[in-house]
Design a protein around this motif. Sequence first.
Motif, PDB file in Angstrom:
ATOM      1  N   GLY A  73     -21.403  -3.453  -9.231  1.00  4.04           N
ATOM      2  CA  GLY A  73     -21.676  -3.586 -10.642  1.00  4.04           C
ATOM      3  C   GLY A  73     -20.430  -3.624 -11.492  1.00  4.04           C
ATOM      4  O   GLY A  73     -20.489  -3.782 -12.684  1.00  4.04           O
ATOM      5  N   GLU A  99     -24.702  -9.393  -9.716  1.00  2.00           N
ATOM      6  CA  GLU A  99     -24.150  -8.108  -9.302  1.00  2.00           C
ATOM      7  C   GLU A  99     -22.891  -8.351  -8.481  1.00  2.00           C
ATOM      8  O   GLU A  99     -22.909  -9.061  -7.478  1.00  2.00           O
ATOM      9  CB  GLU A  99     -25.169  -7.344  -8.459  1.00  2.00           C
ATOM     10  CG  GLU A  99     -24.703  -5.970  -8.050  1.00  2.00           C
ATOM     11  CD  GLU A  99     -25.752  -5.203  -7.281  1.00  2.00           C
ATOM     12  OE1 GLU A  99     -25.423  -4.108  -6.817  1.00  2.00           O
ATOM     13  OE2 GLU A  99     -26.889  -5.698  -7.138  1.00  2.00           O
ATOM     14  N   SER A 141     -31.925 -11.545  -9.505  1.00  2.57           N
ATOM     15  CA  SER A 141     -30.649 -10.879  -9.278  1.00  2.57           C
ATOM     16  C   SER A 141     -29.953 -11.525  -8.093  1.00  2.57           C
ATOM     17  O   SER A 141     -30.580 -11.804  -7.076  1.00  2.57           O
ATOM     18  CB  SER A 141     -30.888  -9.388  -9.009  1.00  2.57           C
ATOM     19  OG  SER A 141     -29.662  -8.729  -8.808  1.00  2.57           O
TER      20      SER A 141
END
Length: 111
Positions: A110, A70, A20
Motif C-alpha cells: 500500500g 495496490e 483491485s
Amino acid sequence: MAKHKLPPWLRSKEKSQSVSVGVSWYTEEEWQKVKAAATDADLFEATYSEWVAMVEESIKNMLVAGIIAEKVPIRADELLAWCLAHGKNNEAASRAQFVSEMGAKGHGSGT
C-alpha cells in the motif's frame, strides 16, 4: 393509491464493485537489478525517477477508472528465482504474473 416509481434515469445508481490490482513496486536498487536482468530492458524507463513518475501517474489514472492499485514490493532475487522455477523470462508478462500471485498472497504494502 399506488406510489409512482421514479424513471430509471432518476433512480440512484448502485455502486459498482471496485476492482483491485497489484502493481509492481521497487526500491531503486531492486528496480536496477530487475532492469539489468530483463529480456525487455529497452521497455523500461531510462531512470528510476522516470519509472516512479510513470507508476504514480498510472495509479492515479486507475483510481479515476475505479481500479484500486495496490503497490506490491518486489525483490529482484525473488522475482528472478520465480522466473527460473517457472521456466519464464524476466519480461513484462512474467513480472505481471509474479505481481498478481504475490498480491493474491497478501504481499501488497500500500506504500
